[in-house]
Design an enzyme around this catalytic site. Structure first.
Site, PDB file in Angstrom:
ATOM      1  N   ASP A 143       0.854  -1.181   0.000  1.00  0.00           N
ATOM      2  CA  ASP A 143       0.000   0.000   0.000  1.00  0.00           C
ATOM      3  C   ASP A 143       0.891   1.232   0.000  1.00  0.00           C
ATOM      4  O   ASP A 143       2.116   1.154   0.191  1.00  0.00           O
ATOM      5  CB  ASP A 143      -0.946  -0.027   1.200  1.00  0.00           C
ATOM      6  CG  ASP A 143      -2.286   0.627   0.893  1.00  0.00           C
ATOM      7  OD1 ASP A 143      -2.324   1.521   0.024  1.00  0.00           O
ATOM      8  OD2 ASP A 143      -3.288   0.258   1.514  1.00  0.00           O
ATOM      9  N   TRP A 144       0.298   2.389  -0.187  1.00  0.00           N
ATOM     10  CA  TRP A 144       1.040   3.608  -0.487  1.00  0.00           C
ATOM     11  C   TRP A 144       1.743   4.164   0.755  1.00  0.00           C
ATOM     12  O   TRP A 144       1.170   4.264   1.830  1.00  0.00           O
ATOM     13  CB  TRP A 144       0.091   4.638  -1.074  1.00  0.00           C
ATOM     14  CG  TRP A 144       0.052   4.704  -2.572  1.00  0.00           C
ATOM     15  CD1 TRP A 144       0.063   5.837  -3.326  1.00  0.00           C
ATOM     16  CD2 TRP A 144       0.000   3.625  -3.512  1.00  0.00           C
ATOM     17  NE1 TRP A 144       0.011   5.516  -4.671  1.00  0.00           N
ATOM     18  CE2 TRP A 144      -0.016   4.163  -4.809  1.00  0.00           C
ATOM     19  CE3 TRP A 144      -0.023   2.232  -3.382  1.00  0.00           C
ATOM     20  CZ2 TRP A 144      -0.051   3.380  -5.963  1.00  0.00           C
ATOM     21  CZ3 TRP A 144      -0.061   1.447  -4.538  1.00  0.00           C
ATOM     22  CH2 TRP A 144      -0.067   2.019  -5.801  1.00  0.00           C
TER      23      TRP A 144
END
Length: 672
Positions: free
Chosen positions: A372-373
Site C-alpha cells: 500500500d502507499w
C-alpha cells in the site's frame, strides 16, 4: 447469520462448496495448453519506436539495436522473455521497476486533477529513475485519458530497453470519491458501490460489471485495478467499508471471485486484454477499535484472534481461485492471532514475513505483492499527531517500523515478500541495500520478474498505445443504462408504510437533495413548499463525525457516530418536513446507519449504495424494483455498536434490521 438471513441468501450461498473455497492460484504466463494455436501477429504501432520485420512478421525493436532479442519476440513463452529482459536490466533499472509512482499534474502532487500529466516530472521519473509503474488520478474524458497515457508511453519507449508502463487506478466507476481510496468517475460508466453489488448478491452481474470496466479501462490506457477490496466490513464505524462487499465472508468471497474474473477477462488467469486486479488488503483490515482507519497513526492497530483472522481470509480465497494478478497487504498491525503457533510480529502486514509467508506458502500465491502507499516514508510528529492540517508531504504509514531508517524499511519489506512499493519513487534505497548485502539480488530479480510478467501477459511490449477515438466511444449507452439499472435495483426497501411507493404520475412532491428536472421527467409535479405537496422526497447520508480534522485522511473519512438524532442536519430536516407531509427518505448507506429515531418520521425508506437521481426516481415511480438486501445489519443503538467485537460482523445486540433484510424481495431471487 440468523436463520431468516440465511434463508434469504440461501440460493447464493448454496453456490459455495468446500472445493470452490479452496485456494486455487494460477501462475501468470503459464505455458499454453498442448495443441493451442501459435501466437498471431499482434498490432505493432509505428509511432512507439523502431520496428523490425522478420519474414512477414513485425516486432518492436525496443532497445534499438536492429536485431530481434528474445524479450522482443512475441512468439516466445512469457517466462523466457521475462528471463531475457531481467538479465539485461541494470540494478538501477530493476530498483526503478520496484517502485509504483504517481503521475502528478502541474496543480496536484497526487495527480487528482482535470489537467494533463506534468510531462517534465514524468520524464524524470521514467528516464531518470527508471520507474515503469504509475497510478493515475486524472479526472478527464476518456479521449483525453487515452491521449495523456499515450504521451507517457512514448516517453517510456525512448528508454534504453523500451520497457512499457503499467498504469493503475483506484476504483472509478462508483460514487464516493476519496483521494487515496477512489477516483472520480468522469468519462466512465457509473455503477453502485461494491456494497450495492453485494446487496444484489448477483455474481453474474458482478462479472458483467468487471467486463464492462475492463473494456473501458483498457480503451483509455489503464492496465491495473487497485481493487477489489476483499476486507470484511465488521466494524460498522469503519470509513472504508463502502468499497467492500459487506460483513458476510461467504457472500464476499463469491463477489470477489466474480469481480476478478470480470476485470481480468478469464475465469482462472489474467487475459491478454484483461486488467490486472490487485485484491486488498491482506489481511484483517477493518477490525480496528472504534472503526478508526489504518491510513492514520491513531488507527494503525487491528485486533483479531485466530478464528476471526481465518474468517477475514475467506473472501481472498475467491480472488485466488480466479488467478488474481496481485495482492496488496494492509497498513494495519494485526494484533492477537498466531501463525504456525507463533504470535504475529507487531509490524504492518507489508513488513510481516509471517503474513506474507502465509500468503505465499499456505495459499500458494505466485503473483505480484504490491505494498500500500507510503509504507516506507518517515512518520514525523506532524504525521502522528498533527496540530494543523496535514499536507500530502506529511503522509506516511510505516506502522511498527517507525524507528527504522528508510534503508532498513526497504530491506525488511523486501525480505518479507514485497515485490513493489506503492506511492514512492526511491529506487536509491533498493540499490544501496543490494550493494550493502541487506537485500539479495536474487530477491530483486524475483520481484522484477513478477512485475514484468504482467506487462508481457497484457501485450504491452507489443503495443502500449490506445486509440483516443476508440476511447471516446468506449463508454457505451448500453453500459450507462446498465449502470443506472444496477444502481436502482441495488437499493434496499427498508420501510413502505401503507404501500406509499411507488408514486403515481401526477403526484405533487416536495424535494430536498433531488433534481427537480429529473422528478418532472418521471411524471411527478414538483412544488416549492412542503404544505403544497402530497409527498416529500428527501436524501440523507449515514451520520458521521470528523473526529480528526487535522489528519489528511481523517479529515476526509466518515468516522464516529452512526445514529440519526436531534442536531443531525438530515434528521432535523426530515422531522420538520414530516410534521407537514409524508416523507420518503433515501439514505446513502456508506456505513450501517442507525435509523431508530428517524424511522417513525418517515413513510418509506430506501437504503442505497450510490444511486443517481434517475436511479432513485426509477424505483420511487415503479419503473424499477428495489431488489437489494442489506449486506450488513443496521444496529439499533450506538451502545450496541460500542459493545461489538470489531473483528466480527453482524454481532450487535437486537439489530433494527438484520443482514439480508429487504422488503418485497422473494428469497428465491437471491443470487439470480
Amino acid at each position: 447469520m440468523n436463520r431468516a438471513a440465511a434463508l434469504m441468501f440461501a440460493p447464493l450461498l448454496a453456490q459455495l462448496s468446500t472445493a470452490s473455497l479452496a485456494a486455487s492460484p494460477h501462475p501468470l504466463g503459464a505455458a499454453a495448453p498442448v495443441g493451442q494455436a501459435a501466437p498471431q501477429q499482434p498490432v505493432i504501432p509505428a509511432d512507439a519506436g523502431p520496428v523490425l520485420t522478420v519474414g512477414k512478421q513485425r516486432f518492436r525493436d525496443l532497445n534499438r539495436n536492429w536485431r530481434l532479442d528474445p524479450y522482443e519476440d512475441w512468439r516466445l513463452p512469457v517466462a523466457r522473455r521475462v528471463a531475457d529482459l531481467v538479465g539485461r536490466m541494470t540494478l538501477a533499472e530493476k530498483a526503478g521497476a520496484m517502485m509504483h509512482g504517481s503521475l502528478v499534474t502541474p496543480d496536484s502532487a497526487v495527480g487528482a486533477s482535470s489537467q494533463g500529466y506534468d510531462r517534465g516530472a514524468a520524464q524524470q521519473a521514467i528516464a531518470g529513475q527508471h520507474i515503469t509503474s504509475f497510478i493515475t488520478r486524472l479526472a478527464v474524458s476518456p479521449e483525453r485519458m487515452a491521449q495523456e497515457n499515450n504521451a507517457i508511453q512514448v516517453l517510456a519507449a525512448q528508454t534504453r530497453l523500451g520497457i512499457p508502463l503499467t498504469i493503475s487506478t483506484d476504483p472509478r466507476h462508483h460514487f464516493q470519491v476519496t483521494v487515496g481510496a477512489s477516483a472520480a468517475t468522469q468519462g466512465y460508466s457509473q455503477w453502485p458501490e461494491t456494497l450495492g453489488f453485494a446487496a444484489l448478491g448477483d455474481a453474474a452481474l458482478m462479472r458483467h460489471f468487471g467486463d464492462v470496466a475492463r473494456r473501458e479501462y483498457r480503451a483509455t490506457g489503464i492496465h491495473m485495478a487497485l481493487s477489489p477490496q476483499a476486507d470484511l466490513f465488521t466494524d460498522p464505524r469503519w470509513p472504508r467499508g463502502t468499497g467492500t462487499f459487506g460483513a458476510n465472508a461467504d457472500l464476499a468471497r463469491t463477489m470477489v471471485e466474480a469481480y476478478v474474473i470480470g476485470f481480468q477477462g478469464n475465469a482462472h488467469m489474467l487475459a491478454r486484454d484483461g486488467v490486472a486486479t490487485v485484491v486488498k488488503h491482506w489481511v484483517g483490515y477493518g477490525a480496528n477499535p472504534q472503526g478508526f482507519d489504518g491510513h492514520n497513526y491513531y488507527g494503525r492497530m487491528a485486533v483479531h484472534d485466530d478464528a476471526t483472522l481465518k474468517t477475514h481470509i475467506r473472501p481472498f480465497l475467491g480472488a485466488f481461485a480466479a488467478g488474481v494478478a496481485g495482492v496488496m497487504p494492509t497498513y494495519d498491525i494485526i494484533s492477537g492471532p498466531h501463525v504456525a503457533g507463533k504470535p504475529l510480529e507487531p509490524v504492518a502486514a507489508g513488513y510481516n514475513a509471517q503474513l506474507l509467508g502465509l500468503l505465499r506458502k499456505d495459499y500458494g500465491f505466485k503473483g505480484l505483492i504490491l505494498s500500500d502507499w507510503g509504507i516506507t516514508r518517515d512518520c514525523s510528529q506532524a504525521c502522528r499527531a498533527p496540530s494543523q492540517p496535514q499536507t500530502p508531504n506529511e503522509i506516511a504509514m510505516p506502522w511498527g517500523v517507525e524507528d527504522l531508517t528508510p534503508a532498513q524499511r526497504y530491506a525488511k519489506a523486501t525480505r518479507a515478500g514485497i515485490d513493489q512499493f506503492g506511492g514512492v519513487t526511491e529506487p536509491e534505497w533498493i540499490i544501496r541495500d543490494v550493494q550493502a548485502g541487506t537485500i539479495p539480488i536474487a530477491r530483486v530479480n524475483d520481484a522484477v520478474a513478477r512485475i514484468m510478467t504482467l506487462k508481457f501477459v497484457m501485450g504491452l511490449f507489443e503495443n502500449p498505445l490506445v486509440d483516443p477515438a476508440a476511447a471516446r466511444d468506449a463508454v457505451t449507452p448500453t453500459a450507462l443504462a446498465e449502470g443506472r439499472k444496477a444502481q436502482a435495483q441495488a437499493q434496499v426497501m427498508l420501510r413502505n408504510e401503507d404501500a406509499i411507493l411507488p408514486l403515481a404520475a401526477g403526484t405533487r412532491v416536495y424535494l430536498e437533495g433531488i433534481d427537480a428536472a429529473q422528478a418532472r421527467a418521471h411524471g411527478l409535479v414538483v412544488v416549492e413548499r412542503p404544505q403544497d405537496a402530497q409527498v416529500a422526497l428527501m436524501r440523507a447520508t449515514t451520520p458521521f463525525e470528523r473526529l480528526h480534522p487535522n489528519n489528511f485522511f481523517g479529515s476526509r473519512q466518515n468516522e464516529g457516530r452512526l445514529d440519526f438524532r436531534p442536531g443531525n442536519a438530515d434528521y432535523d430536516a426530515v422531522a420538520q418536513v414530516a410534521a407537514t407531509v409524508p416523507v420518503v427518505l433515501a439514505v446513502f448507506l456508506d456505513r450501517p446507519a442507525i435509523l431508530t429515531e428517524i424511522l417513525p418520521k418517515t413513510r418509506a425508506v430506501l437504503g442505497n449504495f450510490g444511486v443517481s437521481d434517475e436511479g432513485l426516481l426509477d424505483v420511487v415511480t415503479g419503473k424499477e424494483t428495489a431488489r437489494g438486501r442489506l449486506p450488513f445489519e443496521l444496529p439499533r443503538t450506538m451502545a450496541a455498536v460500542e459493545r461489538q467485537n470489531p473483528a466480527v460482523g453482524d454481532d450487535s445486540l437486537d439489530p433494527l434490521f438484520p443482514f439480508g433484510f429487504g422488503l418485497g424481495v422473494a428469497p428465491a431471487a437471491a443470487g439470480q
